[in-house]
Design a protein around this motif. Sequence first.
Motif, PDB file in Angstrom:
ATOM      1  N   PHE A   1     -28.098 -33.620 -42.677  1.00 18.04           N
ATOM      2  CA  PHE A   1     -26.744 -33.444 -42.123  1.00 18.04           C
ATOM      3  C   PHE A   1     -25.713 -34.261 -42.906  1.00 18.04           C
ATOM      4  CE2 PHE A   1     -29.588 -32.606 -38.511  1.00 18.04           C
ATOM      5  CZ  PHE A   1     -29.200 -31.316 -38.200  1.00 18.04           C
TER       6      PHE A   1
ATOM      7  N   TRP B   1     -22.861 -33.813 -44.639  1.00 18.97           N
ATOM      8  CA  TRP B   1     -21.899 -32.719 -44.853  1.00 18.97           C
ATOM      9  C   TRP B   1     -21.078 -32.920 -46.113  1.00 18.97           C
ATOM     10  CZ3 TRP B   1     -23.095 -28.735 -42.041  1.00 18.97           C
ATOM     11  CH2 TRP B   1     -23.774 -28.947 -40.855  1.00 18.97           C
TER      12      TRP B   1
ATOM     13  N   CYS C   1     -24.845 -30.820 -36.195  1.00 22.59           N
ATOM     14  CA  CYS C   1     -24.939 -29.371 -35.997  1.00 22.59           C
ATOM     15  C   CYS C   1     -23.703 -28.720 -36.600  1.00 22.59           C
ATOM     16  CB  CYS C   1     -25.025 -28.993 -34.512  1.00 22.59           C
ATOM     17  SG  CYS C   1     -23.503 -29.333 -33.625  1.00 22.59           S
ATOM     18  N   CYS C   2     -23.656 -27.405 -36.563  1.00 22.45           N
ATOM     19  CA  CYS C   2     -22.420 -26.692 -36.891  1.00 22.45           C
ATOM     20  C   CYS C   2     -22.200 -25.646 -35.816  1.00 22.45           C
ATOM     21  CB  CYS C   2     -22.491 -26.081 -38.294  1.00 22.45           C
ATOM     22  SG  CYS C   2     -23.592 -24.676 -38.433  1.00 22.45           S
TER      23      CYS C   2
ATOM     24  N   MET D   1     -22.536 -22.599 -35.883  1.00 16.90           N
ATOM     25  CA  MET D   1     -23.428 -21.437 -35.965  1.00 16.90           C
ATOM     26  C   MET D   1     -24.365 -21.389 -34.750  1.00 16.90           C
ATOM     27  SD  MET D   1     -24.308 -18.981 -38.126  1.00 16.90           S
ATOM     28  CE  MET D   1     -25.611 -17.776 -38.074  1.00 16.90           C
ATOM     29  N   CYS D   2     -25.039 -22.520 -34.448  1.00 16.13           N
ATOM     30  CA  CYS D   2     -25.961 -22.558 -33.305  1.00 16.13           C
ATOM     31  C   CYS D   2     -25.462 -23.493 -32.204  1.00 16.13           C
ATOM     32  CB  CYS D   2     -27.351 -23.030 -33.714  1.00 16.13           C
ATOM     33  SG  CYS D   2     -27.949 -22.430 -35.288  1.00 16.13           S
ATOM     34  N   GLY D   3     -24.610 -24.467 -32.574  1.00  9.99           N
ATOM     35  CA  GLY D   3     -24.118 -25.423 -31.582  1.00  9.99           C
ATOM     36  C   GLY D   3     -25.104 -26.567 -31.373  1.00  9.99           C
TER      37      GLY D   3
ATOM     38  N   CYS E   1     -29.384 -26.364 -32.458  1.00 12.83           N
ATOM     39  CA  CYS E   1     -29.493 -26.607 -33.912  1.00 12.83           C
ATOM     40  C   CYS E   1     -30.971 -26.773 -34.273  1.00 12.83           C
ATOM     41  CB  CYS E   1     -28.707 -27.854 -34.302  1.00 12.83           C
ATOM     42  SG  CYS E   1     -28.947 -28.273 -36.046  1.00 12.83           S
ATOM     43  N   ALA E   2     -31.508 -25.793 -34.971  1.00 15.94           N
ATOM     44  CA  ALA E   2     -32.951 -25.771 -35.257  1.00 15.94           C
ATOM     45  C   ALA E   2     -33.380 -26.989 -36.085  1.00 15.94           C
ATOM     46  CB  ALA E   2     -33.301 -24.483 -36.003  1.00 15.94           C
ATOM     47  N   MET E   3     -32.540 -27.406 -37.010  1.00 11.96           N
ATOM     48  CA  MET E   3     -32.937 -28.548 -37.856  1.00 11.96           C
ATOM     49  C   MET E   3     -32.961 -29.830 -37.025  1.00 11.96           C
ATOM     50  SD  MET E   3     -31.603 -27.832 -41.711  1.00 11.96           S
ATOM     51  CE  MET E   3     -29.862 -27.945 -41.445  1.00 11.96           C
TER      52      MET E   3
HETATM   53  S1  SF4 Z   1     -29.621 -25.114 -37.749  1.00 10.53           S
HETATM   54 FE1  SF4 Z   1     -27.873 -23.950 -36.955  1.00 10.53          FE
HETATM   55  S2  SF4 Z   1     -26.474 -25.497 -36.080  1.00 10.53           S
HETATM   56 FE2  SF4 Z   1     -27.989 -26.584 -37.284  1.00 10.53          FE
HETATM   57  S3  SF4 Z   1     -26.891 -26.836 -39.221  1.00 10.53           S
HETATM   58 FE3  SF4 Z   1     -28.159 -25.000 -39.443  1.00 10.53          FE
HETATM   59  S4  SF4 Z   1     -26.834 -23.291 -38.857  1.00 10.53           S
HETATM   60 FE4  SF4 Z   1     -25.836 -25.187 -38.173  1.00 10.53          FE
END
Ligand code: SF4
Length: 511
Positions: free
Chosen positions: A462, A464, A494-495, A497-499, A503-505
């Motif tokens: 993360f 950025w 997070c971003c 995209m998933c919130g 956030c899967a990562m």
């Molecule tokens: S896993 Fe989803 S929320 Fe996390 S950084 Fe990637 S796109 Fe963004």
Amino acid sequence: MSKNACPKKNISTANIPAMPPFDSSRKAYIKGILNPDLHVPYREILLNNQKQSLRLYDVTGPYTDSSLMIDMDKGLPSLRRSWKKFSQCSQLSSARQGKVTPEMEFVAIREGLTPEFVRIEISEGRAIIPANFNHPECEPMAIGRNFLVKINANIGNSALSSSVEEELEKMLWSIRWGADTVMDLSTGKNIHQTRERIIRNCPVPIGTVPIYQALEKVGGIVADLSWEVYRDTLIEQCEQGVDYFTIHAGLLKELVPIAKKRKTGIVSRGGSILAKWTQIHNKENFLYTHFEDICELLKKYDVCFSLGDGLRPGSTADANDEAQFGELKVLGELTKTAWKHDVQVMIEGPGHVPLNKIKDNMDLQMHLCHNAPFYTLGPLVLDIGAGRDHITSAIGAAMIGWLGTAMLCYVTPKEHLALPDKNDVKEGIIVHKMAALAADLAKGHPMAIAWNNAMSEARYDFRWEDQYRLSLDPETARNYREKSFPKNVASEHCCTMCGPDFCAMKITQEI
Ligand code: SF4
């Protein structure tokens, strides 16, 4: 090789172009060993709070060196003239004699290769170093399948649009975003003055299509073109310092009726001009009949051939047809003739080609043209991309680059529609840089692997700011993220995209 700061040069301070360095990037140099007066530039990106760094190939020349001031009226420093061993012997001739030139060592350092490897690639004709003796401002680079895949950006005015200063700005913009060579395709007013201003201020090789200026000299009347007018144009451009010429010498008279039956005829400007000339005069193409004269001329200045694909397909329906491959066969024969004269050669390729026909292009080019470097326009894999044809082109470019094409000519979003402006140039370059890097990665190039891994690590951590720094378009990347986040949401891990909860990562790191 030791890392050295480049010695400061006496350059006056007028007209400094706006090219601020990218965030957290600095310009550094590696000193030559065989030629200690070489200072080979690279871009270093500082990452992870300066605990890590990444070295990237850099084409921006003196413009991103904060220790230099540049007067664009005087032009860039004559880099190659200061090299002790700078000689008037062509790169191919030197390579064949077993000599490593300063240009070869410069290329070797840039690409992380040995000078001897570069010499062999040049001597075998698998790579070229376009470096006219009269373009000493140029930083040497190589075009060949065993080097990083390069990209070219086209600039140049037309009779309806643009000025000398706008074209100069486009050249600077092209190298800022990563163009390895620039072609000046001007067909409007002030062709000579535009080219002079560009060459004197350009640190990358410049290519042209001399038939455009020759046609302008005869008032745009194709029938009035002649070998003499063309020869004088070549000499004028050789003297100015053009590094490679697109020459449509493989377009034979007998191929024209075949091309006329196609869905989109002849779509190369130079090709259509020469085809018309052969039909008006009922004579063979004068570039073919005078090819050995052209070789003699190019050898004198060490200018490279970019043997033009005047019969490239302009639609997917015309791809790989008799006219296209008939011309390619002639280009293979001309390659041998040029090599006999110690002149370096690359071969231009299509055009519009569907995905399933791309590999045949690469295989046949290598076979017919004796492994001379391939330089392709795209290819565009669809005909329906108007307004987004930089993307239809980059798809084909990535594939053909992976298969062995050495240089990819960019296409902009305005292809088929209008003269590109500065923003279109940036878009075209970035998507074709991606195509080239995708090819480098697929070919296992260590620089491409290191760059991609650095981004993946920054993503998983993360980091950025580091992601922006590693992007081909840092500003756009930053804007997308920063403008998308509501102010009251914690955004570090997070971003949008998933919130934060999906956030899967982040979830993976909690396992
Ligand atoms: S896993 Fe989803 S929320 Fe996390 S950084 Fe990637 S796109 Fe963004």
